[in-house]
Enzyme design. Structure first.
Site, mmCIF file in Angstrom:
data_model
loop_
_atom_site.group_PDB
_atom_site.id
_atom_site.type_symbol
_atom_site.label_atom_id
_atom_site.label_comp_id
_atom_site.label_asym_id
_atom_site.label_seq_id
_atom_site.Cartn_x
_atom_site.Cartn_y
_atom_site.Cartn_z
ATOM 1 N N ARG A 1 0.819 -1.212 0.000
ATOM 2 C CA ARG A 1 0.000 0.000 0.000
ATOM 3 C C ARG A 1 0.850 1.258 0.000
ATOM 4 N NH1 ARG A 1 -4.925 -0.326 3.517
ATOM 5 N NH2 ARG A 1 -5.487 -1.252 1.520
ATOM 6 N N CYS B 1 -4.094 -16.858 15.778
ATOM 7 C CA CYS B 1 -3.758 -15.975 16.896
ATOM 8 C C CYS B 1 -3.918 -16.753 18.192
ATOM 9 C CB CYS B 1 -4.685 -14.770 16.932
ATOM 10 S SG CYS B 1 -4.455 -13.688 15.516
ATOM 11 N N CYS C 1 -9.258 -11.563 19.192
ATOM 12 C CA CYS C 1 -9.804 -10.321 19.739
ATOM 13 C C CYS C 1 -11.128 -10.024 19.050
ATOM 14 C CB CYS C 1 -8.844 -9.169 19.485
ATOM 15 S SG CYS C 1 -7.156 -9.584 19.919
ATOM 16 N N CYS D 1 -11.042 -7.413 16.250
ATOM 17 C CA CYS D 1 -10.012 -7.574 15.210
ATOM 18 C C CYS D 1 -10.454 -7.000 13.870
ATOM 19 C CB CYS D 1 -9.710 -9.052 15.024
ATOM 20 S SG CYS D 1 -8.479 -9.352 13.746
ATOM 21 N N ARG E 1 -9.130 -7.920 11.020
ATOM 22 C CA ARG E 1 -9.033 -8.938 9.964
ATOM 23 C C ARG E 1 -9.937 -10.122 10.293
ATOM 24 N NH1 ARG E 1 -3.100 -8.046 9.361
ATOM 25 N NH2 ARG E 1 -2.978 -6.144 8.120
ATOM 26 N N ASP F 1 -11.794 0.581 13.184
ATOM 27 C CA ASP F 1 -12.309 0.580 11.812
ATOM 28 C C ASP F 1 -13.736 0.022 11.771
ATOM 29 O OD1 ASP F 1 -9.822 1.446 10.777
ATOM 30 O OD2 ASP F 1 -9.054 -0.609 10.837
ATOM 31 N N ASP G 1 -7.474 4.748 9.777
ATOM 32 C CA ASP G 1 -7.125 4.090 8.521
ATOM 33 C C ASP G 1 -8.245 4.438 7.543
ATOM 34 O OD1 ASP G 1 -5.456 2.508 6.929
ATOM 35 O OD2 ASP G 1 -5.090 1.145 8.613
ATOM 36 N N LYS H 1 -3.171 5.199 6.561
ATOM 37 C CA LYS H 1 -3.352 5.814 7.867
ATOM 38 C C LYS H 1 -3.260 7.343 7.776
ATOM 39 C CE LYS H 1 -1.453 1.729 10.059
ATOM 40 N NZ LYS H 1 -1.062 0.951 8.839
#
Ligand SMILES: *Cc1c(COP(=O)(O)O)cnc(C)c1O
Ligand code: SF4
Length: 367
Positions: free
Chosen positions: A110, A123, A127, A130, A132, A291, A328, A335
């Site tokens: 990016r 992981c 979380c 998260c 993702r 996000d 973001d 960012k």
């Protein structure tokens, strides 16, 4: 530390990361063994976990304060909530459009001089906030040699790159052999100066920072680690010891906090967190606006909250304890730093500035 629920477990097992990982609380029947669930809760969580898997290490779970469970920052981050399926129409799977900036599977390019490799989707603890979460749809995997080689070939062909970020998932959870291979392959590329690893291991599975892991990391430096502490409660003796070992291996650690409603969205918590981080030699780096990811709407705060927190830190405490607040940008804009406004106006030769006490100053540019 509270580990009443596992009081029969020997310390050697408790302190062994593979014991922690294989004893993760990763389904409702496991969760029912360690906390009370009403029939109604069980019914709704069944739907949630069918969409978003769960997994918590006994170590991280043991930090929960059951007296104040509804407000407990560990509970809120690690235990599924029916709210994840509320507001289902809100948010997206990939608001940052990472898939668009992906020249090879598992690689995100990016920014001009750095790329990010998603080396696994595994992981220690999943979380709930998260960003993702979309990667959880797939069974746990780590990158295969052929995928790694394809990415290494891309990086080799791009001399403008100077940094590779290993992310995931958690790069400290791929096998040491694979991690060694990835780091070794990157190190062979002359134009890459820095390797950065993004890992939440110091927070959710600090036992993973073992001598053999440090040996692999030590061989391939300079390596930087970015970790993800969100609350002062997470800074335990175990977490401190994991960070100390990394730092002693020559690895500087920076922290990326996500601003989460009811978890850390007030300035006292943030001040305390950042002071405690500095004591374990971890530098607050980013404070992220959360996000708009599907299933995380209940964690989002207003942007103004983050600005207010930074305003109450900047100048009032050590600059080392003030992270950069960033959003973001949706659609892959990257960012964007957001600062309280300290520059009230400017003309070609004069700047009107405000300091943290709200005093106004005129500053003249050189002619
Ligand atoms: C966050 C991020 C980076 C690193 O950004 P820094 O500002 O250098 O920390 C690199 N690539 C992607 C895709 C990212 O999301
Ligand atoms: S450790 Fe990071 S990648 Fe893993 S679930 Fe938590 S936020 Fe997501």
């Amino acid at each position: 530390m509270q580990r009443k629920l596992w009081s029969e477990i020997a310390s050697d097992d408790w302190n062994d990361w593979s014991w922690q990982l294989s004893n993760r609380i990763d389904c409702l029947s496991e969760l029912k063994k360690v906390m009370f669930l009403s029939e109604q809760q069980e019914y709704s969580l069944k739907k949630v976990t069918a969409t978003f898997q769960m997994g918590v290490t006994p170590y991280y779970f043991s930090l929960i304060d059951f007296e104040k469970i509804d407000q407990d920052p560990i509970f809120l981050q690690a235990i599924p909530s029916e709210k994840e399926l509320d507001d289902w129409e809100k948010g997206c799977w990939d608001p940052l459009n990472e898939e668009m900036d992906s020249p090879a599977p598992g690689l995100i390019h990016r920014y001009p001089d750095r790329v990010l490799m998603v080396v696994t989707n595994r992981c220690a603890t999943y979380c709930r906030h998260c960003n993702r979460k979309r990667n959880w749809q797939r069974a746990e995997y780590s990158m295969k040699r052929s995928e790694i080689d394809q990415i290494i070939s891309y990086i080799s062909r791009h001399p403008e790159l100077r940094e590779v970020i290993l992310s995931g998932g958690d790069p400290f959870l791929v096998s040491l052999e694979t991690l060694d291979y990835i780091l070794w392959s990157i190190r062979k590329i002359e134009h890459i100066g820095v390797i950065r690893l993004g890992s939440r291991i110091p927070v959710t599975l600090p036992q993973r920072v073992t001598d053999d892991l440090l040996e692999v990391l030590g061989k391939h430096g300079p390596i930087w680690v970015n970790t993800h502490f969100n609350h002062p409660k997470e800074i335990t003796p175990e977490a401190a010891s994991a960070c100390e070992k990394l730092v002693k291996t020559g690895i500087p650690i920076n922290n990326q906090t996500v601003l989460l409603k009811n978890v850390n969205d007030d300035y006292r918590t943030m001040l305390n967190l950042n002071h405690k981080l500095l004591k374990i030699r971890v530098r607050p780096y980013y404070l992220f606006q959360s996000d708009p990811i599907k299933g995380t709407e209940h964690f989002r705060t207003k942007v103004a909250k983050g600005v207010e927190i930074i305003e109450r830190l900047q100048g009032h405490t050590s600059g080392l304890a003030v992270p950069r607040f960033a959003i973001d940008a949706p659609g892959g804009g990257g960012k964007v730093p957001i600062l309280p406004n300290y520059c009230l106006s400017w003309s070609p030769d004069r700047w009107t500035l405000r300091n943290y006490k709200n005093n106004i100053y005129q500053y003249y540019d050189p002619k």
